[in-house]
Enzyme design. Structure first.
Site, PDB file in Angstrom:
ATOM      1  N   GLU A 230     -23.675  52.895 126.526  1.00  0.00           N
ATOM      2  CA  GLU A 230     -23.946  53.396 125.173  1.00  0.00           C
ATOM      3  C   GLU A 230     -22.836  52.943 124.230  1.00  0.00           C
ATOM      4  OE1 GLU A 230     -24.776  57.581 125.185  1.00  0.00           O
ATOM      5  OE2 GLU A 230     -26.434  57.325 126.601  1.00  0.00           O
TER       6      GLU A 230
ATOM      7  N   GLU B  59     -25.197  46.430 144.037  1.00  0.00           N
ATOM      8  CA  GLU B  59     -25.004  45.815 142.714  1.00  0.00           C
ATOM      9  C   GLU B  59     -23.705  45.002 142.689  1.00  0.00           C
ATOM     10  OE1 GLU B  59     -25.402  48.474 139.337  1.00  0.00           O
ATOM     11  OE2 GLU B  59     -23.946  47.306 138.200  1.00  0.00           O
TER      12      GLU B  59
ATOM     13  N   HIS C 206     -10.980  18.789 133.281  1.00  0.00           N
ATOM     14  CA  HIS C 206     -11.949  17.910 132.613  1.00  0.00           C
ATOM     15  C   HIS C 206     -11.357  17.317 131.325  1.00  0.00           C
ATOM     16  CE1 HIS C 206     -15.164  19.308 135.264  1.00  0.00           C
ATOM     17  NE2 HIS C 206     -15.971  18.425 134.708  1.00  0.00           N
ATOM     18  N   GLY C 207     -10.136  17.710 130.974  1.00  0.00           N
ATOM     19  CA  GLY C 207      -9.534  17.196 129.744  1.00  0.00           C
ATOM     20  C   GLY C 207     -10.343  17.618 128.528  1.00  0.00           C
ATOM     21  N   GLY C 208     -10.338  16.783 127.490  1.00  0.00           N
ATOM     22  CA  GLY C 208     -11.052  17.110 126.247  1.00  0.00           C
ATOM     23  C   GLY C 208     -12.538  17.318 126.489  1.00  0.00           C
TER      24      GLY C 208
HETATM   25  C1  LIG Z   1     -23.146  40.187 129.094  1.00  0.00           C
HETATM   26  C2  LIG Z   1     -23.224  41.664 129.344  1.00  0.00           C
HETATM   27  C3  LIG Z   1     -24.377  42.207 129.912  1.00  0.00           C
HETATM   28  C4  LIG Z   1     -24.496  43.597 130.069  1.00  0.00           C
HETATM   29  N1  LIG Z   1     -25.679  44.126 130.555  1.00  0.00           N
HETATM   30  C5  LIG Z   1     -25.799  45.479 130.642  1.00  0.00           C
HETATM   31  C6  LIG Z   1     -27.041  46.058 131.063  1.00  0.00           C
HETATM   32  O1  LIG Z   1     -28.019  45.361 131.369  1.00  0.00           O
HETATM   33  N2  LIG Z   1     -27.132  47.413 131.113  1.00  0.00           N
HETATM   34  C7  LIG Z   1     -26.084  48.226 130.780  1.00  0.00           C
HETATM   35  O2  LIG Z   1     -26.233  49.438 130.857  1.00  0.00           O
HETATM   36  N3  LIG Z   1     -24.892  47.704 130.368  1.00  0.00           N
HETATM   37  C8  LIG Z   1     -24.733  46.359 130.290  1.00  0.00           C
HETATM   38  N4  LIG Z   1     -23.543  45.818 129.866  1.00  0.00           N
HETATM   39  C9  LIG Z   1     -22.463  46.703 129.472  1.00  0.00           C
HETATM   40  C10 LIG Z   1     -21.299  46.727 130.452  1.00  0.00           C
HETATM   41  O3  LIG Z   1     -21.668  47.405 131.632  1.00  0.00           O
HETATM   42  C11 LIG Z   1     -20.118  47.372 129.718  1.00  0.00           C
HETATM   43  O4  LIG Z   1     -19.712  46.461 128.705  1.00  0.00           O
HETATM   44  C12 LIG Z   1     -18.961  47.682 130.632  1.00  0.00           C
HETATM   45  O5  LIG Z   1     -19.297  48.716 131.525  1.00  0.00           O
HETATM   46  C13 LIG Z   1     -17.717  48.109 129.824  1.00  0.00           C
HETATM   47  O6  LIG Z   1     -18.043  49.119 128.911  1.00  0.00           O
HETATM   48  P1  LIG Z   1     -17.616  48.970 127.367  1.00  0.00           P
HETATM   49  O7  LIG Z   1     -18.068  47.650 126.883  1.00  0.00           O
HETATM   50  O8  LIG Z   1     -18.085  50.161 126.634  1.00  0.00           O
HETATM   51  O9  LIG Z   1     -16.039  48.939 127.389  1.00  0.00           O
HETATM   52  P2  LIG Z   1     -15.064  50.199 127.424  1.00  0.00           P
HETATM   53  O10 LIG Z   1     -15.574  51.218 128.340  1.00  0.00           O
HETATM   54  O11 LIG Z   1     -14.787  50.602 126.018  1.00  0.00           O
HETATM   55  O12 LIG Z   1     -13.765  49.540 128.048  1.00  0.00           O
HETATM   56  C14 LIG Z   1     -13.074  48.482 127.361  1.00  0.00           C
HETATM   57  C15 LIG Z   1     -12.018  47.923 128.285  1.00  0.00           C
HETATM   58  O13 LIG Z   1     -11.041  48.922 128.564  1.00  0.00           O
HETATM   59  C16 LIG Z   1     -10.509  48.704 129.860  1.00  0.00           C
HETATM   60  N5  LIG Z   1     -10.694  49.917 130.670  1.00  0.00           N
HETATM   61  C17 LIG Z   1     -11.784  50.716 130.743  1.00  0.00           C
HETATM   62  N6  LIG Z   1     -11.588  51.697 131.644  1.00  0.00           N
HETATM   63  C18 LIG Z   1     -10.349  51.518 132.154  1.00  0.00           C
HETATM   64  C19 LIG Z   1      -9.573  52.192 133.135  1.00  0.00           C
HETATM   65  N7  LIG Z   1     -10.058  53.240 133.812  1.00  0.00           N
HETATM   66  N8  LIG Z   1      -8.312  51.738 133.378  1.00  0.00           N
HETATM   67  C20 LIG Z   1      -7.806  50.661 132.708  1.00  0.00           C
HETATM   68  N9  LIG Z   1      -8.509  49.963 131.803  1.00  0.00           N
HETATM   69  C21 LIG Z   1      -9.762  50.386 131.522  1.00  0.00           C
HETATM   70  C22 LIG Z   1     -11.262  47.527 130.486  1.00  0.00           C
HETATM   71  O14 LIG Z   1     -10.532  46.341 130.312  1.00  0.00           O
HETATM   72  C23 LIG Z   1     -12.534  47.489 129.660  1.00  0.00           C
HETATM   73  O15 LIG Z   1     -13.121  46.203 129.641  1.00  0.00           O
HETATM   74  C24 LIG Z   1     -23.413  44.440 129.702  1.00  0.00           C
HETATM   75  C25 LIG Z   1     -22.243  43.882 129.160  1.00  0.00           C
HETATM   76  C26 LIG Z   1     -22.149  42.517 128.973  1.00  0.00           C
HETATM   77  C27 LIG Z   1     -20.893  41.957 128.351  1.00  0.00           C
END
Ligand SMILES: Cc1cc2nc3c(=O)[nH]c(=O)nc-3n(C[C@H](O)[C@H](O)[C@H](O)COP(=O)(O)OP(=O)(O)OC[C@H]3O[C@@H](n4cnc5c(N)ncnc54)[C@H](O)[C@@H]3O)c2cc1C
Length: 383
Positions: free
Chosen positions: A132, A248, A344-346
Site C-alpha cells: 500500500e 515465493e 562492456h565498456g561504453g
Molecule cells: C517492480 C516491482 C514490482 C512489485 N510488484 C508488487 C506486487 O505485484 N504486489 C505487491 O503487493 N507489491 C509489489 N511491489 C512492492 C514491493 O513489495 C515493495 O516495494 C517492497 O515490499 C518495499 O516496500 P516499500 O516500497 O513500501 O518500501 P518501504 O517499506 O518504505 O521501505 C523502503 C526501504 O527501507 C528499507 N527498510 C525497510 N524495512 C527495513 C528494516 N526492517 N530494516 C532496515 N531497512 C529497512 C529498505 O531498504 C526498503 O527498500 C513491487 C515493487 C516493485 C519495485
C-alpha cells in the site's frame, strides 16, 4: 555456471528444463522486445504457456497442473530468468508461482474448481495486491479494509506497485477485516475479479525496467465482494500469506540466478570477441579474475537455492535457507550485472545492448517480495 542438475533433479525436471529453454529461446527472446514496447505480455503468450503446461507446474493434476515440487519451480524461475527479460519472469511467476498457489493452498474445493483450470490454461491471469502507499515492508500498517455486510464484504482502500494490474483478471488482495486486532491478526485474503463495481485500476506506472511486466495501483471504493470470495480463514490472512513465503523467495532467487547466468554468458562472449592490446579483453588477468570471482559467488548462491528447494521438496521447512536466498541472491545479481556492464565498456550503457536491459531489470528483485534489509532481519531472528 555450475551444473547441479545431476545432483538435484529427476529426469522429469531435466525434461522440463529442456522444454522451457527451447520455449524461451524460440518464442520469448525473439518477441519480448515488442512486449516491452507494449508494456505487458500479450494474452496469447500467456495462453501459449498454458497450452504448453508451464502455468500449472506446481498445481494438482486434477485441475490441469503437473504436480511438480519446489525444485520444478526453481527450474521454471531460472529458465524464465535466462530469457534476460526480468519483467517477463516477474509477470509470469507473479501469476503462476506466487498468486495462484495462494488459491491452491487456501481455496475451498469450489474456489479451486472455479479458478484454477483457467489460471493454469493462461486464460485468467492473477495478480497479488499487498503493498500500500503507506508502506510495503511494515505490512501491519496495511489500511485497506473489508467490512462484513450480510453475505458480502465491502472493500475500501488502495494497493500500489501491483504487477499484472493491467493484464490481470483475478486479484488476490489482502485487507484488514478486524480493525480492533493488534499485530498480524485481523487480516483476510479476498479474490477480486476485474470488473467488480467499486474496483478500479490506476494509470500505468512508468518504471526503469521490467518493461514487459505492467504495474499500477488498485483502488477499492465501497467494492462489494461476495463472502464466497474470502480465501481461507477470516482474520488469518497474514499467516496464510506467510505459508507461501518460502516458495515465493525461492522463485525470486531462481529468477535472479537465470538472469545472472544470461549476463555472464553474454559478457564472456563479448570479452572473448573484443580485441584489445595484443589479444582480446578476455586475455587480461584482472578481467578473468572478475569473471571467475562472480561465477564462483553465483555458483555458491545456486547451491543454496537448490539445497533449499530440495529440502522443501522433501516436505521439510526451508524458512532459514529460503530467506537467506532472498537476502543474498538479488544483491549478488546486482553486483555481478553491474560488473558485466562495466566490462562492456561504453556499449554497456547503450539501449541496444542486452546487458543494459538486464542491468535495469536487476533492481526490483531486492525490493519486491520483501526488501533485502527485511530479509536480513528475518535471517537474524532465525540464527
Ligand atoms: C517492480 C516491482 C514490482 C512489485 N510488484 C508488487 C506486487 O505485484 N504486489 C505487491 O503487493 N507489491 C509489489 N511491489 C512492492 C514491493 O513489495 C515493495 O516495494 C517492497 O515490499 C518495499 O516496500 P516499500 O516500497 O513500501 O518500501 P518501504 O517499506 O518504505 O521501505 C523502503 C526501504 O527501507 C528499507 N527498510 C525497510 N524495512 C527495513 C528494516 N526492517 N530494516 C532496515 N531497512 C529497512 C529498505 O531498504 C526498503 O527498500 C513491487 C515493487 C516493485 C519495485
Amino acid at each position: 555456471m555450475i551444473d547441479l542438475d545431476s545432483t538435484f533433479l529427476t529426469e522429469e525436471h531435466r525434461m522440463l528444463r529442456g522444454q522451457l529453454r527451447r520455449f524461451v529461446e524460440t518464442e520469448v527472446m525473439p518477441a519480448a522486445k515488442a512486449w516491452e514496447k507494449a508494456g505487458q505480455i500479450p494474452a496469447e503468450a500467456f495462453r501459449r504457456m498454458g497450452e504448453l503446461g508451464f502455468l500449472g507446474l506446481s498445481m494438482p493434476v486434477e485441475y490441469g497442473g503437473s504436480g511438480f515440487d519446489t525444485l520444478g519451480s526453481v527450474v521454471f524461475g531460472e529458465e524464465l530468468g535466462r530469457s534476460g527479460f526480468g519483467g517477463f519472469g516477474a509477470s509470469v511467476t507473479d501469476h503462476a508461482d506466487i498468486a495462484a498457489p495462494m488459491i491452491r493452498r487456501n481455496g475451498s474445493a469450489e474456489q479451486c474448481a472455479r479458478y484454477l483450470p483457467g489460471i493454469i490454461a493462461g486464460e485468467r491471469i492473477c495478480a497479488l495486491g499487498v503493498t500500500e502507499p503507506g508502506g510495503g515492508s511494515d505490512l501491519i500498517r496495511m489500511k485497506t479494509s473489508a467490512r462484513k455486510d450480510g453475505d458480502s464484504y465491502i472493500l475500501n482502500g488502495q494497493k500500489t506497485f501491483i504487477t499484472n494490474a493491467y493484464c490481470g483478471d483475478l486479484f488476490v488482495v489482502v485487507a484488514r477485516t478486524d480493525p480492533e486486532a493488534k499485530g498480524a491478526t485481523g487480516f483476510s485474503i479476498f479474490l477480486v475479479e476485474k470488473g467488480t463495481p467499486g474496483f478500479s485500476i490506476g494509470a500505468r506506472f512508468e518504471k526503469t525496467g521490467w518493461q514487459c511486466a505492467d504495474m499500477s495501483d488498485l483502488f477499492f471504493t465501497d467494492c462489494r465482494v461476495p463472502a464466497a470470495n474470502l480465501l481461507g480463514e477470516e482474520h488469518r490472512g497474514f499467516y496464510l500469506m506467510m505459508q507461501g513465503i518460502e516458495h515465493e523467495r525461492l522463485s525470486i532467487g531462481s529468477q535472479c540466478l537465470g538472469l545472472a547466468e544470461r549476463a555472464i554468458e553474454i559478457t564472456l562472449r563479448w570479452l572473448k570477441e573484443r580485441p584489445a592490446y595484443r589479444g582480446m579483453l578476455w586475455d587480461l588477468q584482472s578481467i578473468r579474475h572478475d569473471m571467475a570471482q562472480m561465477s564462483s559467488e553465483l555458483a555458491a548462491a545456486k547451491l543454496l537455492v537448490y539445497h533449499a528447494a530440495a529440502k522443501k521438496s522433501r516436505g521439510e521447512s526451508a524458512r532459514m535457507e529460503a530467506t537467506m536466498v532472498k537476502a543474498l541472491v538479488p544483491e549478488l545479481l546486482k553486483r555481478a550485472v553491474d560488473k558485466c556492464v562495466q566490462l562492456h565498456g561504453g556499449m554497456g550503457y547503450m539501449r541496444e545492448a542486452e546487458i543494459e536491459r538486464i542491468w535495469r531489470d536487476t533492481r526490483p528483485h531486492s525490493l519486491g517480495g520483501g526488501a533485502s534489509a527485511v530479509m536480513l532481519d528475518e535471517v537474524a531472528k532465525l540464527l
